[in-house]
Motif scaffolding. Structure first.
Motif: not given
Ligand SMILES: Cc1ncc(COP(=O)(O)O)c(C=O)c1O
Length: 394
Positions: A78, A80, A232, A235, A239, A250, A254-259
């Motif tokens: 993953t 970010t 993360p 949030v 994300s 969540l 990877e999106e969970r780290y892209e708030a």
């Protein structure tokens, strides 16, 4: 693309001898153009809208993301995109569920960015064990192995020293970590730009790097994780998989780290930078810099009143060479190099004060660092200018 042909992509090299790439590299035209193209032709947010620009932007953004991940051999993990290495390391320090009594092992070779976050964890009852390198910068693996105990949760080491250029045997360190059940974080700020990196082969858990040191834009870097096992930092929009008034789930990847809106132009630029380096070939980059560093070390070490810090030219190293001139402060040397020959180098502690203290270099060093656009002639000019100023010293 041949390495000798890339120079015209870096207009700054026309007028100056830039030997400060370890701080921030120059950026080639194709990277600047890729970012300008986003801003001028298809600027839109990503992962949100369904209109045509959103579709193009999302597609290009995800492609760039994949290119960056692939560049470090991290397809299976993953990634970010962060602002820099410091933020990436900070995300690990903040995102692991630390317990009182946990330990972190690190070394005295580290940049402050891979030392201070661990020292700060002491406030939460985490102990920090710091392994000291030998005077030439060599790290004895037996010392590191002895420091890793049952309670060691994380080992955090640099892949390559930003002061001495030393490359650490990270695969062996990963083996030690596996044997002891500790996770391994690698500070790749100085390795990702300069040597082939394969995080899957190294078998580390976290790999942190800076885009601005590898031809990419400032304000970009990356955190690669073998497993998305960190909490993360933020949030919010982008994300989550779903949200209700009661709570949220969540996103799994990877999106969970892209708030929030990510650095879209920056990621596209960094993706182009990774592709540019790939076109040249990282093995070629490594050999080019090894050769230049060997010449720098030999040329400088041969001068009276000049002392090169760290291992000799034969050691496994990147193109980073630190030295001192007897009777002159490193800042003075850097200033004279600039004024006399337009040679730009870094001087001082290089964000490694504890290492400087260990090496008994209270004023730090002068540091010359090379990259793909550095030529043999530039290195000769640098050596000749140091020779001249060292004769005038004292
Ligand atoms: C080894 C090392 N780690 C971390 C950093 C911090 O990088 P950044 O300022 O991009 O966060 C640097 C920067 O010089 C570095 O050389």
């Amino acid at each position: 693309m041949k390495i000798e042909e890339c120079r015209s992509d870096f207009p700054i090299t026309r007028d100056l001898i830039y030997l400060d790439s370890a701080a921030t590299s120059l950026t080639p035209k194709p990277v600047v153009e890729a970012m300008a193209e986003y801003d001028l032709r298809y600027r839109s947010n990503v992962g949100r809208g369904v209109h045509r620009l959103a579709a193009v932007a999302t597609h290009r953004y995800r492609d760039a993301h994949d290119a960056i991940k692939s560049f470090i051999g991290g397809d299976g993990g993953t990634l970010t995109v962060t602002r820099n290495t410091t933020e990436a390391i900070g995300m690990v320090a903040a995102g692991l569920a630390w317990q009182k009594g946990d330990r972190v092992v690190t070394t005295l070779l580290e940049h402050h960015s891979n030392l201070l976050p661990w020292l700060r964890l002491r406030e939460r009852g985490v102990a920090v064990d710091i392994v000291r390198p030998e005077a030439d910068g060599h790290l004895d693996l037996a010392d590191l192995e002895a420091a890793v105990r049952d309670e060691t949760r994380l080992v955090a080491v640099t892949h390559a020293s930003n002061v001495l250029g030393t490359i650490l045997p990270v695969r062996d360190i990963a083996g030690i970590c596996r044997d002891r059940g500790a996770r391994l974080l690698i500070d790749g700020a100085q390795s990702a730009p300069h040597i082939p990196v394969d995080v899957a082969a190294i078998r580390c858990d976290y790999f942190c790097f800076s885009g601005h040191k590898m031809l990419g834009p400032t304000g970009t870097g990356g955190l690669w994780m073998r497993e998305p096992d960190l909490e993360p930092l933020f949030v919010g929009g982008g994300s989550i998989e779903s949200a209700t008034a009661e709570g949220y789930t969540l996103a799994p990847g990877e999106e969970r780290y892209e708030a929030g809106t990510p650095p879209i132009a920056g990621t596209i630029g960094l993706g182009r930078a990774a592709a540019y380096l790939r076109e040249i070939g990282m093995e070629t980059v490594r050999r080019h810099e090894e050769r230049l560093a060997a010449r720098l070390i030999d040329g400088l070490a041969a001068l009276d009143r000049v002392t090169v810090a760290g291992q000799d030219a034969g050691a496994d190293r990147i193109g980073v060479v630190s030295f001192t001139v007897e009777g002159m402060h490193p800042h003075e040397v850097a200033q004279v190099l600039d004024e006399a020959s337009a040679v730009l180098v870094r001087s001082g502690h290089h964000c490694c004060q504890p290492l400087m203290e260990h090496l008994d270099l209270p004023n730090g060093t002068v540091r010359a660092s090379t990259y793909i656009y550095t030529t043999d002639e530039e290195v000769e000019t640098m050596i000749a200018t140091v020779e001249e100023l060292s004769r005038r010293a004292i």
